[in-house]
Design a protein around this motif. Structure first.
Motif, short mmCIF file in Angstrom:
data_model
loop_
_atom_site.label_atom_id
_atom_site.label_comp_id
_atom_site.label_asym_id
_atom_site.label_seq_id
_atom_site.Cartn_x
_atom_site.Cartn_y
_atom_site.Cartn_z
N LEU A 66 1.01 -1.11 0.03
CA LEU A 66 0.03 0.03 0.04
C LEU A 66 0.93 1.29 0.05
N GLU A 67 2.02 1.17 0.79
CA GLU A 67 2.83 2.35 0.92
C GLU A 67 3.46 2.85 -0.53
N ARG A 68 3.89 1.70 -1.20
CA ARG A 68 4.30 1.65 -2.77
C ARG A 68 3.47 2.32 -3.66
N ILE A 69 2.22 1.71 -3.51
CA ILE A 69 1.08 2.45 -4.47
C ILE A 69 0.88 3.58 -4.22
N GLN A 70 0.74 3.97 -2.93
CA GLN A 70 0.38 5.45 -2.47
C GLN A 70 1.78 6.29 -3.09
N ALA A 71 2.82 5.72 -3.10
CA ALA A 71 4.25 6.52 -3.62
C ALA A 71 4.04 6.72 -5.11
N MET A 72 3.57 5.59 -5.92
CA MET A 72 3.56 5.68 -7.28
C MET A 72 2.37 6.67 -7.69
#
Length: 194
Positions: A66-72
């Motif tokens: 989820l953190e990676r998706i939000q960063a993308m």
């Protein structure tokens, strides 16, 4: 659900400035981001913890996914995560791409207004191809009948006012499978390059 590159709402001026700034900060996907995109590009699993399911597939926790998706999303690689319903199954069988010849001096402002209309699912500015194609604003409408789509188009026509020089409605004649951008899997290290 699917990972979608469609904007979820009309951009505000500050959003456009942020987007322009972000486009200057384009970054390549690292191996982890790429794995997440590959794991989600056909849709999120329909389970109580989709991020956890994706995490198990790529070897990380759901919170990390989820953190990676939000960063993308923050850098513009992914525009939104959204449900993509099958509108035919919901009874919306009349689908019309309305194309508009809008005065270029007003298209930016009017395009944002059209995109904000609830009945418009997609809205794009496109180049004209004169003399055969004078249309520069496209707006997709869905209805339960062609009459409903035509009423929606008339509302758009009124919204565009004197800036509109003409329009057409292009109705869907068949259903095509819709997919977003797809990444190819990375070649394995065992392949030889020659």
């Amino acid at each position: 659900m699917s990972v979608s590159t469609c904007p979820s709402r009309p951009a505000e001026d500050s959003d456009l400035e942020n987007r322009d700034a972000q486009q200057g900060d384009v970054r390549e996907l690292d191996a982890t981001d790429r794995a997440i995109v590959l794991a989600t590009q056909a849709g999120l699993p329909l389970v109580p913890d989709p991020w956890g399911a994706v995490g198990r597939e790529v070897g990380m926790s759901g919170e990390e996914v989820l953190e990676r998706i939000q960063a993308m999303q923050a850098c513009g690689v992914i525009r939104r995560v959204a449900a993509v319903p099958n509108h035919y199954r919901l009874g919306y069988v009349a689908n019309g791409m309305t194309v508009w010849n809008v005065d270029d001096a007003h298209i930016e402002r009017l395009g944002r207004q059209v995109a904000a209309i609830q009945s418009v699912s997609h809205c794009y500015r496109r180049p004209r191809h004169l003399p055969h194609w004078p249309y520069n604003l496209f707006a997709m409408l869905h209805g339960r009948s062609r009459d409903e789509v035509e009423r929606q188009a008339e509302e758009l026509r009124e919204r565009l006012g004197d800036a509109c020089r003409g329009h057409r409605i292009l109705y869907s004649s068949r259903i095509l499978k819709k997919t977003g951008l797809r990444l190819a899997a990375a070649p394995s290290n065992t392949q030889r390059r020659g």
